[in-house]
Design a protein around this motif. Structure first.
Motif, short mmCIF file in Angstrom:
data_model
loop_
_atom_site.label_atom_id
_atom_site.label_comp_id
_atom_site.label_asym_id
_atom_site.label_seq_id
_atom_site.Cartn_x
_atom_site.Cartn_y
_atom_site.Cartn_z
N ILE A 1 0.86 -1.19 0.00
CA ILE A 1 0.00 0.00 0.00
C ILE A 1 0.89 1.23 0.00
CG2 ILE A 1 -1.72 1.31 1.27
CD1 ILE A 1 -2.76 -1.30 2.38
N GLN A 2 0.68 2.13 -0.97
CA GLN A 2 1.51 3.33 -1.10
C GLN A 2 0.60 4.53 -1.33
OE1 GLN A 2 4.50 3.03 -4.13
NE2 GLN A 2 4.97 5.21 -4.11
N ASN A 3 0.91 5.61 -0.61
CA ASN A 3 0.16 6.85 -0.77
C ASN A 3 0.78 7.65 -1.91
OD1 ASN A 3 -1.89 6.70 1.18
ND2 ASN A 3 -0.40 7.10 2.80
N PRO B 1 -4.50 6.39 -1.29
CA PRO B 1 -3.88 5.06 -1.16
C PRO B 1 -4.07 4.24 -2.43
CG PRO B 1 -6.00 5.08 -0.03
CD PRO B 1 -5.80 6.47 -0.57
N PHE B 2 -2.99 3.56 -2.83
CA PHE B 2 -3.02 2.69 -4.00
C PHE B 2 -2.36 1.36 -3.65
CE2 PHE B 2 -3.18 6.95 -5.76
CZ PHE B 2 -4.18 6.86 -6.72
N ILE B 3 -2.80 0.30 -4.35
CA ILE B 3 -2.14 -0.99 -4.21
C ILE B 3 -1.05 -1.07 -5.28
CG2 ILE B 3 -2.41 -3.50 -4.36
CD1 ILE B 3 -5.26 -3.15 -3.40
N VAL B 4 0.19 -1.30 -4.84
CA VAL B 4 1.35 -1.26 -5.73
C VAL B 4 2.06 -2.61 -5.68
CG1 VAL B 4 3.55 -0.14 -6.23
CG2 VAL B 4 1.61 1.22 -5.41
N THR B 5 2.38 -3.13 -6.84
CA THR B 5 3.20 -4.34 -6.96
C THR B 5 4.49 -3.99 -7.68
OG1 THR B 5 1.31 -5.84 -6.96
CG2 THR B 5 3.34 -6.66 -7.95
N ARG B 6 5.62 -4.43 -7.10
CA ARG B 6 6.93 -4.13 -7.70
C ARG B 6 7.63 -5.45 -7.99
NH1 ARG B 6 6.50 -1.44 -2.76
NH2 ARG B 6 5.78 0.72 -2.95
N PHE C 1 -5.76 0.87 -9.21
CA PHE C 1 -6.68 1.87 -8.70
C PHE C 1 -7.86 1.16 -8.03
CE2 PHE C 1 -4.67 3.51 -12.54
CZ PHE C 1 -4.00 4.61 -12.02
N PRO C 2 -7.74 0.82 -6.73
CA PRO C 2 -8.77 0.01 -6.06
C PRO C 2 -9.84 0.88 -5.40
CG PRO C 2 -6.91 0.27 -4.62
CD PRO C 2 -6.61 1.10 -5.83
N LYS C 3 -10.86 0.18 -4.96
CA LYS C 3 -11.88 0.83 -4.14
C LYS C 3 -11.43 0.83 -2.69
CE LYS C 3 -15.64 -0.67 -7.19
NZ LYS C 3 -16.90 -1.43 -7.28
N LEU C 4 -12.03 1.70 -1.88
CA LEU C 4 -11.66 1.80 -0.47
C LEU C 4 -11.88 0.48 0.25
CD1 LEU C 4 -10.74 3.54 1.88
CD2 LEU C 4 -13.13 4.25 2.22
N GLU C 5 -12.97 -0.25 -0.09
CA GLU C 5 -13.24 -1.52 0.57
C GLU C 5 -12.11 -2.52 0.31
OE1 GLU C 5 -15.24 0.04 -1.43
OE2 GLU C 5 -16.87 0.77 -0.14
N GLU C 6 -11.56 -2.50 -0.90
CA GLU C 6 -10.46 -3.41 -1.22
C GLU C 6 -9.22 -3.09 -0.40
OE1 GLU C 6 -11.53 -4.32 -5.91
OE2 GLU C 6 -10.23 -2.65 -5.39
N ILE C 7 -8.96 -1.80 -0.19
CA ILE C 7 -7.80 -1.40 0.60
C ILE C 7 -7.96 -1.86 2.04
CG2 ILE C 7 -6.50 0.58 1.48
CD1 ILE C 7 -7.20 2.05 -1.07
#
Length: 695
Positions: free
Chosen positions: A308-310, A315-320, A338-344
């Protein structure tokens, strides 16, 4: 130049000169003053003249010194040095720095050998370069006989160089005419040559080197060029397709090289950061996203999934993910979802759960009462250690008491683990207690436990001791030599009868336990002065293993270094490939007072500083570099000013008084004194031995 200096002083005798001539194996020795500045040189010829004149071996060399010898500045350019060597009739000359101090010796023989090595190197480099060429290359002499064929020509024309060398050009390459190049001594560029079904473009040029004449021809296979052109067209079409795909997907994508600089982005990413593509390419990722870890993934090769990165306060879900080519990490790609708040929120809950599981398993893996190491974990090539391990394997299945001796840091606890794991009790507990680390007042309760209400502050239900916890397994009594005399008698009963009572209790508790003890103390000397019970010593000394210190098994340094590098690559997420020969040589020359533990600490420190590639000398702890420099110049300590000795004596005296005061404050308890001085107990023993403080 030679750096292993053998210098004379004007006050030295002919006998010392003869000794140094035998050691140095050169004909000229520099003569220096007390500040290492050159006074002149003393030659073998001068020595012979002195002896022929009847001089005694105890006569000073001063009358035979050549006062104004030929010298070489240390910063002399190589071209000037070459000219100087050619013109000079002197075979040996001192090399001086700007303060007129001797820093080496230059001989014509060494320079000739160096030139030959350089010539061999250049020849090897030229051959490797020619064979690495994709183009074919042949060379002929003035009579058009083939003198060289590279690997590219062998591949293009499907011939072997060994079958062609020395043959006329026309017999191997019919129709290839290089006469105009040879006779007119002018190049011929861009003409076609057909060899069977292979069409090539040829560039030819004359070779003029003194009396040597000849020509060289370079071939380019046109068929391969056409194939390359087709491949480039395919790549161009593939790039267009890739760009289209990247720009229509919903996720933001960014690619960086190994240095963390952006090489590719897609449209959603550019819209997210509100930048044009030309503003992004070549910029470091942290300039665009300050909190990004993509450059770290590109360096370590360790992927980071669903972090999780701001970004811009959102907030976004990031994969590296690392980009690996031929086994080497060359960059990394980042995907921003670009997820929804519930997913975060769901991801955060899962992350919290995973962290709890990790903490639990860490606690389980480090809890007392388990052994972790086997004989396979003990790394050694030393014959004494290998024999010791074989003996330990033979006695492991028995119930006999074992005493492990050796200096601090040699791996006594590791051997105790291995013996337990190779015994029938391997499924039982392995309980360790450090007799030096626990205060004397608490040691008895730790060993034997206490009954309910045994003393103020005791737990109302009492507490089992380490012996009870080890029932059915093994108890490891580390630093047994530091156990107080009062407890030794009670320990003796456990060794004899395998029974004891808790503190404040009346019930006799019987235990089935194997005892392994370890110490770095001289128990025999302690027995002689009454510091250790003789009967306990004989009870412990059933089977004894003495682990040799690391300085006595230097062949173990290299495999231990390799194992520690692998270990700390896992722990620190580093990418250290190994250790350079220079750094390994420094480790081999160290005496390792802290043994394997000190070596492991040195490699951990080096891994932190090197991070990737190879460990070099400057990555090692400074004290090791100081030792290496001192060993490289053994005579340097002889040149210290005389005034330094009193300062060292005062420093040693002050250190001696500080240690004595700590020992007095601790009532003679070495472990407590070491804690007061904030040093290890082994280090305290070393200092006491060095400063002649009685044990």
């Amino acid at each position: 130049m030679r750096k292993d200096l053998y210098c004379l002083f004007p006050t030295d005798t002919l006998a010392r000169a003869i000794s140094l001539f035998r050691r140095s194996k050169i004909d000229t020795l520099p003569v220096v003053d007390e500040k290492e500045r050159l006074c002149g040189v003393f030659t073998r010829s001068a020595l012979y003249d002195a002896l022929l004149c009847g001089a005694s071996l105890e006569e000073k060399i001063a009358p035979y010194i050549i006062k104004n010898p030929v010298t070489v500045p240390a910063d002399l350019p190589y071209a000037e040095l070459t000219q100087m060597v050619r013109e000079s009739t002197v075979g040996t000359a001192p090399v001086l720095d700007r303060e007129n101090r001797v820093v080496g010796i230059l001989t014509k023989q060494d320079m000739v050998l160096a030139a030959l090595r350089q010539a061999d190197l250049l020849n090897a480099q030229l051959k490797a370069t020619l064979d690495a060429m994709h183009n074919g290359l042949i060379a002929v002499d003035s009579k058009e006989r083939i003198t060289l064929i590279n690997a590219g020509a062998e591949r293009i024309f499907r011939i072997k160089a060994a079958d062609c060398l020395g043959r006329p050009l026309s017999s191997v390459f019919p129709g290839l005419d290089l006469k105009s190049v040879l006779h007119q001594k002018s190049p011929r560029v861009g003409f076609k040559y057909l060899f069977g079904s292979t069409v090539t473009v040829v560039n030819a040029a004359p070779i003029n080197h003194g009396s040597s004449q000849g020509a060289v021809a370079v071939f380019q296979d046109i068929t391969e060029l056409e194939q390359i052109a087709q491949e480039l067209e395919s790549v161009r079409e593939l790039n267009e397709t890739l760009n289209t795909v990247l720009n229509i997907i919903y996720d933001g994508l960014v690619v960086v090289d190994r240095e963390g600089r952006i090489t590719l982005t897609n449209r959603p990413f550019r819209e997210l950061v509100q930048r044009q593509n030309e503003d992004l390419l070549g910029r470091h990722i942290t300039e665009i996203l300050p909190t990004s870890r993509l450059h770290i993934v590109a360096r370590t090769g360790v992927p980071e999934i669903s972090d999780i990165q701001n970004i811009g306060g959102r907030p976004f879900i990031v994969t590296r993910l690392p980009i690996v080519k031929d086994g080497t990490v060359v960059g990394a790609v980042g995907k921003i979802t670009f997820p929804k708040l519930e997913e975060i929120q769901e991801l955060a809950r899962r992350l919290s759960s995973l962290r709890s599981q990790v903490a639990y398993y860490q606690e389980q893996s480090t809890r007392p009462g388990t052994a972790r190491y086997t004989f396979e974990c003990i790394i050694t090539r030393n014959t004494k250690m290998l024999a010791l391990l074989e003996e330990a394997k033979r006695i492991a299945p028995t119930l006999s008491t074992v005493l492990i001796r050796g200096e601090s840091g040699t791996g006594k606890e590791l051997l105790a683990h291995a013996i337990h794991m190779a015994s029938p009790r391997s499924n039982g507990p392995f309980v360790k207690i450090n007799c030096a680390a626990i205060p004397e007042g608490l040691l008895e309760s730790e060993l034997f436990g206490y009954a309910p209400g045994a003393f103020t502050g005791a737990h109302k239900n009492g507490k089992p001791g380490r012996f009870e916890m080890a029932h059915g397994g093994t108890i490891f009594l580390d630093e047994i030599g530091d156990m107080p005399l009062a407890l030794q008698a009670k320990l003796l009963r456990v060794l004899q009868d395998r029974e004891f009572e808790r503190i404040g209790g009346t019930k006799t508790i019987r235990v089935d336990v194997r005892i392994i003890a370890a110490t770095n103390r001289n128990l025999e000397e302690m027995v002689s002065r009454g510091a250790f019970r003789e009967d306990l010593y004989w009870r412990l000394n059933v089977i004894t293993f003495k682990i040799p210190p690391l300085r006595e098994r230097p062949e173990d340094i290299e495999p231990l270094v390799a194992a520690f590098i692998e270990k700390y690559n896992r722990i620190l997420k580093t990418d250290v490939k190994g250790i350079s020969p220079q750094a390994l040589d420094i480790l081999r020359r160290h005496t390792w007072p802290g043994n394997v533990r000190e070596l492991e600490n040195a490699i951990e420190r080096a891994a932190n500083f090197a991070w990737e590639g190879y460990i070099e000398p400057h990555h090692l702890p400074p004290h090791l570099l100081g030792i290496a420099q001192g060993s490289a110049h053994p005579s340097s300590t002889e040149k210290l000013p005389a005034s330094s000795s009193p300062y060292r004596e005062k420093l040693a005296g002050a250190e001696r008084e500080i240690i004595k005061a700590a020992l007095a404050a601790a009532g003679g308890n070495k472990a407590k004194a070491a804690r007061l001085l904030n040093i290890s107990r082994s280090r305290l023993y070393e200092k006491m031995k060095k400063l002649n403080i009685p044990y």
